[in-house]
Design a protein around this motif. Sequence first.
Motif, PDB file in Angstrom:
ATOM      1  N   THR A   1       9.432 -33.187 -11.025  1.00  0.00           N
ATOM      2  CA  THR A   1       8.750 -31.967 -10.575  1.00  0.00           C
ATOM      3  C   THR A   1       9.563 -31.259  -9.503  1.00  0.00           C
ATOM      4  N   LEU A   2      10.122 -32.020  -8.584  1.00  0.00           N
ATOM      5  CA  LEU A   2      10.964 -31.424  -7.541  1.00  0.00           C
ATOM      6  C   LEU A   2      12.192 -30.759  -8.149  1.00  0.00           C
ATOM      7  N   LYS A   3      12.791 -31.424  -9.125  1.00  0.00           N
ATOM      8  CA  LYS A   3      13.978 -30.862  -9.768  1.00  0.00           C
ATOM      9  C   LYS A   3      13.647 -29.602 -10.547  1.00  0.00           C
ATOM     10  N   GLU A   4      12.527 -29.599 -11.258  1.00  0.00           N
ATOM     11  CA  GLU A   4      12.126 -28.428 -12.039  1.00  0.00           C
ATOM     12  C   GLU A   4      11.847 -27.221 -11.154  1.00  0.00           C
ATOM     13  N   ASN A   5      11.431 -27.480  -9.896  1.00  0.00           N
ATOM     14  CA  ASN A   5      11.138 -26.388  -8.973  1.00  0.00           C
ATOM     15  C   ASN A   5      12.331 -26.037  -8.085  1.00  0.00           C
ATOM     16  N   GLY A   6      13.484 -26.612  -8.401  1.00  0.00           N
ATOM     17  CA  GLY A   6      14.702 -26.228  -7.697  1.00  0.00           C
ATOM     18  C   GLY A   6      15.004 -27.001  -6.437  1.00  0.00           C
TER      19      GLY A   6
END
Length: 435
Positions: A27-32
Amino acid sequence: MPVTQLWKGFSVLYVPSDTEPQIVLQTLKENGCEETISYYNQGIPYINEFLPIKADRNDSYLSGRNSYFFDRDHNVMIYYIPNEFSGKATKAVSSLINDYKIDAGLDCKSSFPLITPVICIIVALIFFFFSRNRFVFGLSAIFPLFYSFSMPFYVNAAVVCILFYGFYLCQNVWNRKGSIKYLLSNPIILFTFSLAILATFFTSWLSLFMFILTLCSSFFILVVYKSLEDFKASKTRFNPILIRPAHCMKVINIHSVKKFFISIAAVSVLTLFYFTSVDIFSISNAQDLSFPMPTSYNEQSDIPVIDDYVYWTWNEITKPYKSVYSDNSKFPEKGETVSVKRFIDSKDGIKTKEEVLFCFDDNFRNDVIESIDGLDYPAVEKLMKAQGTDFSVNYSYGSGEKFSFVSLMLMIGMILLPAVMATLYLSGIRKNGAI
């Protein structure tokens, strides 16, 4: 600010310890959010090329640094997000809460909570408009407004709104004979100030101390103003004198009591904002969470810091040159060296020479700390380096404004008690309208 960062340069994301880590990291990666420091992406920061044996993870330093990723009781797991991604971290937390129903939280907000001092300003302007001696009320309100900006918590703002009503009543007897005695004997005025002081007392000692300073500041600025008025009056040949003393003034009447509902309404609005801005059911409010966070350098703790990393690196670098029976857990002394004997060819034949390979000094320490930037993974050592030197880490409670049952009861009390008193007075008021 009521909500602050625990760590310099990083935001702290926390989720229940049984949360699937891949969900959080994805989730953190998907949100940049890049370079997130977590328990699951740590490596061994140094492996000696001459003794390429991976360090034992039971090593006191390697095992001790795991404390960075849990609260004291291991109820939550902690992730560290660099500040450059703090805006994206807020979106990630919202996604964890809304999409995955994970009770996630973030330690900081990026903006000052303006709503509390703004409401105090509005209330001050309303009472200023209704005041008979507007300049006197304005002077007395200056420092409470400073107080609302310096401690922008909801309870403190509610206290200021109650205090403004007390100032509104007091300004009605300005320059009248016996005003001090009258103010100290009037039950509603005493009730107003007592309620404000008691509320700050039950909030915190710091709130009480700052509030007492605020009251003293308002008192002394009025004393200065009164002295200037008296000095100016002494220079004129004729000065009008207010004939009616303070006790003959109808300070407490139907109109002034109705003004109490201005403060009551303001506290009600603050209570409403308190419910909407503080997540009552979040994990940080459901239990007392004690997070690892920087503290005084002299405070003792088992959680390793940057100095411990330097000591650990020294022992790892010098391990091939020491006896296998030596204690690699001890801290080196400043100036300690590791040397070997070299054979050299001289005119007198082959001789031995002592060569210093490593010296534990400031240069070694600086080189080790600088090398942290070269680690090819989000190392917790980067978090340590960002804090600077001379700091310790220990468990402590966050400084954010979380839901508090005491705060809720105080705010409800500052609504009900004045409302009941004003209602009882208005219901039994007599024709003269005075107490």
